[in-house]
Scaffold this motif. Structure first.
Motif, PDB file in Angstrom:
ATOM      1  N   ASP A   1     -24.965  -8.147  34.844  1.00 19.96           N
ATOM      2  CA  ASP A   1     -25.811  -8.517  33.713  1.00 19.96           C
ATOM      3  C   ASP A   1     -25.733  -7.497  32.587  1.00 19.96           C
ATOM      4  O   ASP A   1     -25.948  -7.829  31.420  1.00 19.96           O
ATOM      5  CB  ASP A   1     -27.265  -8.685  34.181  1.00 19.96           C
ATOM      6  CG  ASP A   1     -27.415  -9.917  35.071  1.00 19.96           C
ATOM      7  OD1 ASP A   1     -26.506 -10.787  35.014  1.00 19.96           O
ATOM      8  OD2 ASP A   1     -28.399 -10.006  35.812  1.00 19.96           O
ATOM      9  N   GLU A   2     -25.414  -6.262  32.949  1.00 24.30           N
ATOM     10  CA  GLU A   2     -25.292  -5.204  31.949  1.00 24.30           C
ATOM     11  C   GLU A   2     -24.123  -5.476  30.996  1.00 24.30           C
ATOM     12  O   GLU A   2     -24.255  -5.348  29.783  1.00 24.30           O
ATOM     13  CB  GLU A   2     -25.096  -3.868  32.697  1.00 24.30           C
ATOM     14  CG  GLU A   2     -24.626  -2.686  31.875  1.00 24.30           C
ATOM     15  CD  GLU A   2     -25.659  -2.214  30.859  1.00 24.30           C
ATOM     16  OE1 GLU A   2     -26.794  -2.715  30.888  1.00 24.30           O
ATOM     17  OE2 GLU A   2     -25.305  -1.370  30.020  1.00 24.30           O
ATOM     18  N   GLY A   3     -22.970  -5.839  31.552  1.00 26.46           N
ATOM     19  CA  GLY A   3     -21.786  -6.075  30.722  1.00 26.46           C
ATOM     20  C   GLY A   3     -20.539  -6.152  31.586  1.00 26.46           C
ATOM     21  O   GLY A   3     -20.612  -6.544  32.749  1.00 26.46           O
ATOM     22  N   VAL A   4     -19.415  -5.759  31.013  1.00 25.46           N
ATOM     23  CA  VAL A   4     -18.133  -5.907  31.694  1.00 25.46           C
ATOM     24  C   VAL A   4     -17.402  -4.578  31.694  1.00 25.46           C
ATOM     25  O   VAL A   4     -17.319  -3.911  30.658  1.00 25.46           O
ATOM     26  CB  VAL A   4     -17.252  -6.950  30.965  1.00 25.46           C
ATOM     27  CG1 VAL A   4     -15.978  -7.207  31.735  1.00 25.46           C
ATOM     28  CG2 VAL A   4     -18.022  -8.235  30.758  1.00 25.46           C
ATOM     29  N   GLU A   5     -16.872  -4.195  32.846  1.00 26.58           N
ATOM     30  CA  GLU A   5     -15.989  -3.033  32.890  1.00 26.58           C
ATOM     31  C   GLU A   5     -14.583  -3.527  33.150  1.00 26.58           C
ATOM     32  O   GLU A   5     -14.372  -4.407  33.979  1.00 26.58           O
ATOM     33  CB  GLU A   5     -16.436  -2.060  33.989  1.00 26.58           C
ATOM     34  CG  GLU A   5     -17.742  -1.367  33.624  1.00 26.58           C
ATOM     35  CD  GLU A   5     -18.235  -0.426  34.716  1.00 26.58           C
ATOM     36  OE1 GLU A   5     -17.392   0.113  35.460  1.00 26.58           O
ATOM     37  OE2 GLU A   5     -19.463  -0.255  34.814  1.00 26.58           O
ATOM     38  N   PHE A   6     -13.636  -2.965  32.426  1.00 29.37           N
ATOM     39  CA  PHE A   6     -12.252  -3.436  32.572  1.00 29.37           C
ATOM     40  C   PHE A   6     -11.288  -2.296  32.296  1.00 29.37           C
ATOM     41  O   PHE A   6     -11.670  -1.237  31.792  1.00 29.37           O
ATOM     42  CB  PHE A   6     -11.981  -4.616  31.637  1.00 29.37           C
ATOM     43  CG  PHE A   6     -12.152  -4.305  30.170  1.00 29.37           C
ATOM     44  CD1 PHE A   6     -13.422  -4.247  29.601  1.00 29.37           C
ATOM     45  CD2 PHE A   6     -11.053  -4.070  29.361  1.00 29.37           C
ATOM     46  CE1 PHE A   6     -13.588  -3.956  28.251  1.00 29.37           C
ATOM     47  CE2 PHE A   6     -11.211  -3.783  28.011  1.00 29.37           C
ATOM     48  CZ  PHE A   6     -12.482  -3.724  27.455  1.00 29.37           C
TER      49      PHE A   6
END
Lengths: 372, 372
Positions: A109-114
């Motif tokens: 829910d926080e965001g995306v790590e890539f």
């Protein structure tokens, strides 16, 4: 600083002709935006682009974040100055790219790590970061950060992506504080009508200056796209621009416009150009084909673009066969001009009451032929 | 249809300012010709090229013969129409390319047989064929077919190439019958002063409308080129344009002009551009270099070309790093503009009596700084 006027409504469809005012000038709708991924529409100079009639381009937040980085662009005085394009710019949020191009490490829910495909480093995009980047880039229109599910995807996965997208929209709105930049929301919902409806309802409730239909053109069949557009567009507020993301085929453009869509973007015209293909009268011509070898007619005899007024099919065939850079440039210039011409013709036909979903003005027996 | 006027002579060197009238317009000398090998200056549109100030381009007979073939170009109405360039064009004879690029099968007094690198087929160039091709292409200036010996080469080999070149010049003149095309002869002789002198004497004896010094820039050291120019140029007739083939470095240009050379061509500005290198104030800048990453100044602050008036070093660095086509185009445009600017500055300085062999007008302490 932003306003949108509807100047004409179609007598037989939901299509409309409008004008979106931005800090860098007016955008007449319906309008197609060429894609300038890395701060350049591939192979086309700003001067050449202006001559295609393009009024607004799309630039990619994801790509510009990776290279050169938004600090450099901000230092330069913003993306308009950096790339030498003094007309309106819309930046996407990076959502589509991060889910389609990046090696994802974690979504929550926080965001995306890539993983940065350029150097393997770990990167993170959240609604807050995506909006901060776009504020630094200084585009006229920023897009809220969204989760774009792939196709196919299960109902549950798409529902989760919708809920997250709505939550991220709230956070995008909360962090956005640039008065000379409009923030548009994005509707998701994949190919599930009830999720699309719900997403349209939620995104519409935020009283935004513009709304986009995202998560299309991700691999689903063309009739699914049209189905979504027919379903969703009528649910959107009347008085704001509606943007169908990633769509550029003439057929889909006309259907979308007849359902009340105003804005489009697509890499197709430039990608086709780089592969030696020209858009002519609703067809795709492969200029590499030997039939063009000694065809000394203008590329498109009815087109007034820089390419068609100066160059023949035989010359373009020669350039493409010889792998000359100029061939890619000239075909990209023509293909962009072709789409701009098509959207302008739609506008004229809407005003004159001769627009229809199967709009094909190049056909001599079309009642809208005069708009071509 | 052709004439050449010398409008000004340098007070301290053999340099002169002139004007060559051709069927497609005037060429002011000294003049640099960008190379449009295959009927396109790589990556640069005719419109962009015109804005660099270029007045005449060179196209390659050898390359155009192989692709698309001179019949196609002739059918199109000639090379000007084919490529959309309505200014003067000079075509080389194919001699240099056939000896440097082709797989030679046979050289004799008749001509050259070689393998087509595109499809392996056997091809032949003779003086008659080379001139016929150039007449079909319809350039303003055609070059006689010559044998260009490599470097190093023995005295005997170069002498043989000279004799053949002189014989081929006679045959080129005999077959040439196009009144709106001028035929220039080419001097050979490698690095052997006595052969150069003899070749200059023979070629000058034909009363041609222009003469070129060929067989330079084939691998010999730079001071050899200057040595040849100093030796040969004074032997050439006064009243016709003199063309030094394949030379494009500012140093060599200034030395050649000070010895009375009028015309130049070189792939260097476009080749450097495609490799991310810009010519600035007599230096070569590698735009890939990290020092340009956040350098938001115009590429060359003193240059008025399309690239320098619209784009910064940081943007060009970004384009080159991202391998964007536009980077190659913009650097090529600047590099061509830089050479055109340099030749124009030489002309102005010659007229004003402040030209010298070490001409470097970008230097603030140069008496010719105002010409930059």
């Amino acid at each position: 600083m932003f306003s949108f006027q509807i100047n004409s409504n179609c007598s037989s469809t939901r299509a409309r002709v409008g004008c979106l005012n931005t800090p860098h000038g007016d955008v007449h709708t319906p309008q197609f935006m060429p894609v300038g991924t890395l701060g350049t529409v591939k192979g086309v100079s700003p001067d050449q682009l202006l001559k295609t009639g393009s009024e607004m381009i799309l630039a990619n937040t994801y790509h510009l974040h990776l290279q050169p980085g938004e600090e450099i662009v901000h230092e330069a005085g913003g993306l308009h100055k950096f790339m030498g394009w003094d007309q309106p710019i819309l930046t996407d949020s990076g959502g589509y790219q991060v889910f389609s191009l990046g090696k994802l490490n974690k979504i929550d829910d926080e965001g995306v790590e890539f993983k940065n495909p350029r150097d393997g480093s770990h990167l993170k995009l959240t609604p807050e970061i995506a909006i901060q980047i776009q504020m630094s880039l200084g585009s006229d229109i920023a897009m809220a950060f969204d989760q774009c599910p792939p196709y196919p995807a299960t109902f549950n996965d798409v529902e989760e992506a919708c809920l997250r997208t709505h939550n991220w929209l709230e956070r995008s709105i909360a962090i956005h504080n640039k008065s000379d930049q409009a923030l548009f929301g994005i509707i998701q919902g994949g190919c599930y009508p009830e999720l699309r409806e719900e997403s349209a309802r939620v995104v519409s409730s935020f009283n935004l200056p513009g709304i986009a239909i995202g998560g299309v053109s991700v691999g689903e069949p063309s009739d699914q796209i049209n189905h979504i557009v027919r379903k969703v567009a009528p649910l959107l507020p009347e008085g704001i621009p509606r943007y169908l993301m990633g769509i550029g085929s003439l057929r889909e453009l006309a259907i979308a416009v007849s359902n009340g869509i105003d804005l489009f973007d697509c890499v197709m015209p430039t990608r086709l150009g780089r592969h030696g293909t020209a858009l002519v009268s609703g067809e795709r011509w492969n200029l590499r084909n030997a039939t063009f070898r000694n065809d000394h007619k203008p590329l498109d005899e009815t087109c007034l673009c820089e390419t068609c007024t100066n160059h023949t099919r035989a010359y373009l065939h020669h350039l493409i066969r010889s792998e000359e850079l100029l061939g890619l440039t000239l075909l990209s210039v023509h293909n962009i001009s072709h789409l701009i011409r098509f959207t302008r013709a739609m506008g004229r036909a809407i005003e004159d009451g001769c627009f229809s979903e199967d709009f094909a003005p190049w056909q001599k027996d079309s009642i809208a032929h005069y708009t071509w």
